[in-house]
Scaffold this motif. Structure first.
Motif, PDB file in Angstrom:
ATOM      1  N   ASP A   1       0.834  -1.214   0.000  1.00  0.00           N
ATOM      2  CA  ASP A   1       0.000   0.000   0.000  1.00  0.00           C
ATOM      3  C   ASP A   1       0.864   1.256   0.000  1.00  0.00           C
ATOM      4  OD1 ASP A   1      -2.314  -1.373  -0.015  1.00  0.00           O
ATOM      5  OD2 ASP A   1      -2.774  -1.129   2.125  1.00  0.00           O
ATOM      6  N   ARG A   2       1.966   1.196   0.723  1.00  0.00           N
ATOM      7  CA  ARG A   2       2.837   2.378   0.808  1.00  0.00           C
ATOM      8  C   ARG A   2       3.503   2.661  -0.540  1.00  0.00           C
ATOM      9  NH1 ARG A   2       0.358   2.098   4.584  1.00  0.00           N
ATOM     10  NH2 ARG A   2      -0.738   3.547   3.269  1.00  0.00           N
TER      11      ARG A   2
ATOM     12  N   GLU B   1       0.884   4.141  -2.840  1.00  0.00           N
ATOM     13  CA  GLU B   1       0.651   5.515  -2.402  1.00  0.00           C
ATOM     14  C   GLU B   1       1.696   6.468  -3.015  1.00  0.00           C
ATOM     15  OE1 GLU B   1      -0.407   6.420   1.980  1.00  0.00           O
ATOM     16  OE2 GLU B   1       1.759   6.227   1.908  1.00  0.00           O
TER      17      GLU B   1
ATOM     18  N   ARG C   1       0.739   7.311  -6.464  1.00  0.00           N
ATOM     19  CA  ARG C   1      -0.305   8.356  -6.541  1.00  0.00           C
ATOM     20  C   ARG C   1       0.274   9.741  -6.292  1.00  0.00           C
ATOM     21  NH1 ARG C   1      -3.102   4.397  -3.730  1.00  0.00           N
ATOM     22  NH2 ARG C   1      -2.969   5.441  -1.695  1.00  0.00           N
ATOM     23  N   TRP C   2       1.392   9.794  -5.599  1.00  0.00           N
ATOM     24  CA  TRP C   2       2.023  11.078  -5.303  1.00  0.00           C
ATOM     25  C   TRP C   2       3.054  11.468  -6.368  1.00  0.00           C
ATOM     26  CZ3 TRP C   2       3.139   9.997   0.627  1.00  0.00           C
ATOM     27  CH2 TRP C   2       1.914   9.986   1.308  1.00  0.00           C
TER      28      TRP C   2
END
Lengths: 284, 601
Positions: free
Chosen positions: B96-97, B100, B103-104
Motif C-alpha cells: 500500500d505504501r 501511495e 499516486r504522489w
C-alpha cells in the motif's frame, strides 16, 4: 606525488578573498577530499556542504576553475597538473560563508509548482497501468539531484537578482516538464508558466544542459517542448475555441495557480525574504 | 543565557529522510501543526543514496508472492531476532505504501503489462523490489519531499538538534538545537516528537554513510532515558568500493548481484558456493549452472549463493581476503561485465556505471569491480511499540533506522525503504494521537536549556584543546579495528578503554572560527552522540557471546539458542551510567510460527 595547491574562496556576506592551501597530493582523490584534508588541518572552520560523496545528493556544488561542478565527482588528476585548483562558491546565490551559499530561492520556487493531480485509477484495486516508454520521459527529469548548478549558470538570474522574483529557472522547468509529461497528471500549468514562471525569459543558450551532472537534456527535452506547449495553449485560435466550447479535461491556469501550495503557505515567497539562518522556514 | 529563537508545534519530526518525511506528511494531513527539522538541506538525507529498491510483496512479477512469504524471508534474514509484529506489519503494509507513492508522482520501472516492476535481491524468495534503475532512494525522497511541500509542512533546514528536554511529568517537551548557517540557538516545543535521524555509521572508518549519520537520534533518545535494543547488530554491506582509498566504503548496490553479477576471488572462482550455511542450503543452488538458470526460472531452480543475506556474503568476502585470495586493493571481484550486455548494465545500473567510471576510472561493462564490506546500517536502535513506534519515553516516537526491532540481527536489502514508509506513517499517526490527547502547554526548565547551550559552546571558548577532527579520526579507527565485522572479547574490552580516553579528550575540545557555518564546531557537537552510540554498540557486542546476523564473534563462532530468545536492552541513567539487561523477545503467535515449521521438510 607532487603537492596540490587549492585556491579557495573564504569569506562571508561582507566580503572575502581567495586563500591558497598547499596539500600533499593523494592518488585518486576528488576535490572534496582535498577540502576535507584542509578542514582536518590548516582550516578547521572552512565551510562547505556535502553529504553522499558519490554524486547522488547534489550538495557539494561549487565553481571549480570557473566552471560549476560537484566537488565529490571532480577528480584532482583530471584537472591541469601543476596549476592551482580554484574553488569558488556558486555565484548566483547569496553567500553564507566560504563555499556555502543560500539556495533558498530554489525551495521557494518549488513551493509554487502545482502538484501532481492524478487521474482515476486504471484497475479496480486502485492501481495504475503505465508503460515503460511513457514513464521514461518523466524519469529523465526525475534523475535531477537538485545540485542547482543549472540555476547557477543560467544568465537570466546569474547576474540579475531582480529576475529571481519572476523566473523559475531550469531546475523548475524540468519539474514542470516532468509533470507535463506525467502519465497520471491532470493539472494544466501552462498559463502559470507563461505568466509567472518566466519561461519566455530563457533564450535557449543551453548553459544549463552543459553543466548538468545527470546529463539531463534540460533545454532540448524540457524547456523547448514547454515553450511550444505554452505557445500552442496561449495563441492557437483552434485551441482557444476548443477551450471555450468543449468540456475541459484539464483545469485552467487560474485554477492551477490557486492550487499552488505557496499561496496559502505561511512560508511562501509572499512573506518576508527568508534569511539563510533558518532556511526556507525562516519567514514564519 | 544566550538569546534563542523559539517555535511551537503539535508535532516535531527530527530528520527528513524517508521516515521523517512520511511521518510529517501523516501528521500534517491529520490536521496537526507539524514541522520537520533536518541537519542538511531538504532532499539530501541519506535515503537519497538507497539504490536497489523497496521490498513489497505486490506479486507483480511472481504472483506466488504474498505478505507471508515476505514476513518469513524477513524473519529468517534477521535470524529470528526481529520483533515479529513489526515484521508482520511491514510485510502486510509495504505494498500500500508503494502504491501511495505512485499516486504522489513516483515513476517506478514497469512490467510489460504496465504494472510496477520488481527486482531480485538477497534473501527475498521472489523478485520483490519496486525500483527506478539503481536510484530508487532518490525517487522515494523526491516524491515524499514534493508531497511534503504540497501539504504545506514547515521545514527547518540545516538545523542541528542537540538534546531533547522533558517536562516535570517526564514527557518530552522540547528539542534544543542551533541553526548551522548562523550558529544561533533555537528551541522547538511540541506535544509529540518523532525521531527519524537515521544511522550511526560515521563512527566507523569505512562506511557508506554520509557525515550526517552520527547517531543523533539514537543518542538523544538514550540520554532522555529511552530503552535501546540490539545495538550490537551493525550491518556491514558486502559490497562497498575499495579503491581509490578516498572513495572506500561508498556503496555498490546489491542490485548488481540481483541482476546477474557474481563474486569471484583472485583465482577467478565463484567462492560463495563454499559458504552456503545450513539454514539456507535447502533454497540455495549448489552448482553455477543451477544458479544461472534461476534468473529466468525461479520455480525449478534455487537462487545463487551470491544472493544470500548480506551478513553471510560480507563474512565470506572477509574470509577470502584474509585467506589471501583477495583483489589487488583488498577486496574481491564483482563481475557483471562477463555476464550481461553493456546495454543491459547501463540501463539497469546507470548510477553504478557512472560512479565507477568517474571515481575509479573503471568501466563496469568491460571489467569487474573491486568490492569489500562497508559499514552500512544499524539494526539496533530505539525500542518502540510495534504498532505505534512509541518509545519508552512518553511523547517520543521513532521510525526508520534509528528505531530497533524490525530487522532483528540482520536487515534484508530492500526492507529499509519499505520500513521507512510503513513505520514513518505509523509514527505519524501515533504521534498525532498523542499530541491530541496531551494536556497543558509543553514546558521545560530554563536551567536545562542553559546547560545545553553551555555544553555546545564550550569548545568555542577553549583554545589549545583537542581538535574534533582528530577525535573523530581516532574514534573511527578504533571502531573499525576493534568493533568491526569480526569481533572478539579482548578487542571489545580494549575498545571500551579507548572510548573512555576519547570521552576524556572530548572534555577539552576546542574549535576556532565563528559560529556561522563552522564545520569544526558542528563536528564537535556531533561527537557526544557518536561516542554514545559507539559505547552502546560495544557494550552490547561484549554481552552477546555468540555469532548471529550482523554480529560475528571470533571467540563464539556459533549462534547460542539461549541468546536467540532475548533482546539486549540498554539504558543510560541520569548520571550517565550504562545498564544492560537481556529481556525475552515478544512471542510470535502460533499461526505465524507455522510458517517456519515448513522449513523442516
Amino acid at each position: 606525488m607532487a603537492d596540490v595547491t587549492m585556491t579557495v574562496w573564504r569569506g562571508d556576506p561582507s566580503g572575502g578573498a581567495f586563500t591558497d592551501y598547499v596539500m600533499p597530493a593523494v592518488e585518486g582523490e576528488v576535490v572534496l577530499d582535498v577540502l576535507h584534508r584542509i578542514q582536518a588541518g590548516p582550516a578547521p572552520d572552512l565551510a562547505c556542504r556535502w553529504n553522499c560523496k558519490a554524486g547522488k545528493c547534489g550538495s557539494c556544488s561549487a565553481e571549480i576553475n570557473g566552471r560549476p561542478a560537484l566537488m565529490c565527482m571532480t577528480r584532482v588528476d583530471e584537472l591541469p597538473v601543476g596549476e592551482p585548483i580554484v574553488v569558488a562558491p556558486m555565484r548566483t546565490f547569496p553567500i553564507i560563508r566560504d563555499l556555502v551559499t543560500d539556495v533558498s530561492f530554489n525551495y521557494t520556487m518549488a513551493r509554487q509548482v502545482p502538484p501532481l493531480a492524478p487521474r482515476a485509477p486504471d484497475a479496480p484495486d486502485g492501481t495504475y497501468r503505465m508503460m515503460q516508454i511513457d514513464v521514461e520521459r518523466g524519469q529523465e527529469f526525475r534523475k535531477c539531484i537538485e545540485c542547482f548548478m543549472c540555476q547557477d549558470v543560467c544568465h537570466v538570474i546569474r547576474d540579475h537578482e531582480e529576475n529571481k522574483t519572476q523566473y523559475a529557472g531550469p531546475r523548475m522547468f524540468i519539474r514542470f516538464m516532468e509533470l507535463e509529461s506525467h502519465p497520471l497528471d491532470t493539472n494544466d500549468r501552462r498559463e502559470l508558466l507563461r505568466q509567472k514562471m518566466g519561461l519566455g525569459m530563457c533564450n535557449i543558450t543551453k548553459c544549463c544542459t552543459e553543466v548538468c551532472p545527470e546529463h539531463i537534456k534540460i533545454t532540448d527535452n524540457a524547456i523547448i517542448p514547454l515553450k511550444e506547449r505554452v505557445v500552442d495553449s496561449a495563441y492557437d485560435p483552434v485551441a482557444w475555441l476548443g477551450r471555450k466550447i468543449l468540456r475541459r479535461t484539464k483545469r485552467s491556469a487560474a485554477e492551477a495557480d490557486a492550487d499552488a501550495p505557496a499561496k496559502t503557505h505561511p512560508t511562501s515567497a509572499d512573506g518576508p525574504t527568508p534569511t539563510p539562518t533558518a532556511g526556507i522556514a525562516a519567514s514564519s | 543565557m544566550p538569546d534563542y529563537e523559539s517555535h511551537d508545534f503539535d508535532v516535531i519530526v527530527i530528520g527528513a529522510g524517508g521516515a521523517g518525511l512520511r511521518a510529517a506528511i501523516e501528521a500534517q494531513e491529520r490536521g496537526l501543526r507539524t514541522a520537520l527539522v533536518c541537519k542538511s538541506l531538504l532532499g539530501k538525507a541519506h535515503t537519497v543514496m538507497a539504490e536497489g529498491g523497496a521490498a513489497a510483496a505486490m506479486g507483480n512479477v511472481w504472483p506466488e508472492d504474498n505478505w507471508k512469504v515476505h514476513f518469513r524471508d524477513t524473519m529468517r534474514g534477521g535470524k529470528m531476532l526481529n520483533n515479529w509484529r513489526m515484521a508482520q506489519l511491514h510485510a502486510q503494509e509495504a505494498p500500500d505504501r508503494i502504491y501511495e507513492l505512485e499516486r504522489w508522482g513516483a515513476l517506478f520501472d514497469r512490467t510489460a503489462d504496465g504494472r510496477i516492476l520488481q527486482r531480485d535481491f538477497g534473501g527475498h524468495r521472489y523478485a520483490r523490489l519496486a525500483h527506478v534503475g539503481d536510484r530508487t532512494g532518490l525517487e522515494l525522497i523526491r516524491t515524499l519531499q514534493q508531497r511534503a511541500v504540497a501539504v504545506g509542512i514547515e521545514v527547518f533546514m540545516e538545523c542541528k538538534v542537540l538534546r531533547l528536554l522533558k517536562d516535570s511529568e517526564g514527557r518530552v517537551s522540547a528539542a534544543v538545537g542551533y541553526w548551522r548557517p548562523s550558529g544561533e540557538f533555537v528551541i522547538f516545543t511540541a506535544k509529540a516528537f518523532v525521531l527519524a535521524t537515521g544511522s550511526i555509521g560515521k563512527s566507523w572508518q569505512y562506511t557508506s554513510n554520509s557525515w550526517e549519520s552520527t547517531g543523533d537520534g539514537h543518542a538523544m533518545a538514550a540520554w532522555a532515558g529511552a530503552d535501546m535494543i540490539d545495538m550490537e547488530f551493525v550491518q556491514f554491506h558486502p559490497t562497498g568500493m575499495v579503491w581509490p582509498l578516498s572513495v572506500r566504503g561508498i556503496l555498490v548496490t546489491e542490485g548488481v548481484r540481483g541482476d546477474g553479477g557474481v563474486l569471484r576471488n583472485s583465482e577467478g572462482k565463484r567462492f560463495m558456493f563454499d559458504y552456503i550455511p545450513p539454514m539456507f542450503a535447502a533454497e540455495t543452488a549448489d552448482t553455477e549452472e543451477e544458479g544461472d538458470r534461476w534468473y529466468d526460472d525461479h520455480t525449478n531452480n534455487r537462487r545463487p549463493p551470491e544472493l544470500l543475506p548480506r551478513d553471510e556474503v560480507a563474512r565470506s568476502i572477509n574470509s577470502e581476503v584474509k585467506g589471501g585470495r583477495g583483489s589487488p586493493h583488498g577486496g574481491v571481484f564483482l563481475d557483471i561485465a562477463s555476464r550481461r550486455s553493456a546495454e543491459y548494465i547501463r540501463r539497469r545500473l546507470p548510477s553504478m556505471y557512472h560512479q565507477f567510471k568517474e571515481l575509479a576510472g573503471v568501466d563496469i561493462t568491460a571489467v569487474p569491480m573491486e568490492v569489500g564490506p562497508t559499514c552500512h546500517y544499524a539494526m539496533g536502535g530505539i525500542r518502540v511499540e510495534a504498532d505505534t513506534e512509541a518509545s519508552t519515553v512518553p511523547g517520543l516516537f521513532a521510525a526508520g533506522e534509528c528505531s530497533g526491532g524490525m530487522h532483528g540481527a540482520n536487515r534484508l536489502g530492500g526492507n529499509s525503504l519499505s520500513d521507512l514508509l510503513v513505520f514513518g506513517r505509523r509514527a505519524g499517526i501515533a504521534a498525532s494521537d498523542f499530541a491530541e490527547g496531551r494536556t497543558g502547554a509543553p514546558a521545560v526548565a530554563d536551567g536545562e536549556i542553559a546547560a545545553v547551550f553551555a555544553e555546545a559552546t564550550a569548545p568555542l571558548e577553549r583554545s589549545d584543546g583537542e581538535s574534533p577532527y582528530d577525535i573523530q579520526r581516532d574514534l573511527q579507527e578504533t571502531m573499525q579495528r576493534l568493533v568491526g565485522i569480526i569481533r572478539t572479547e579482548s578487542e571489545l574490552t580494549e575498545a571500551l578503554v579507548e572510548l573512555d580516553k576519547l570521552e576524556e579528550r572530548c572534555k577539552v575540545l576546542s574549535v576556532s572560527g565563528p559560529r556561522t557555518y563552522n564545520p569544526g564546531w558542528n563536528l564537535a557537537t556531533d561527537l557526544p552522540a557518536m561516542l554514545t552510540v559507539s559505547r552502546l554498540t560495544t557494550k552490547g557486542a561484549i554481552v552477546r557471546r555468540e555469532s548471529r546476523g550482523g554480529h560475528t564473534r571470533d571467540d563464539y563462532p556459533l549462534p547460542d539458542p539461549e541468546l536467540g530468545t532475548v533482546n539486549l536492552v540498554q539504558r543510560v541513567t541520569t548520571d550517565g551510567q550504562y545498564t544492560l539487561d537481556p529481556e525475552p523477545l515478544p512471542q510470535m503467535p502460533a499461526e505465524l510460527r507455522t510458517l517456519f515449521e515448513e522449513d523442516a521438510h
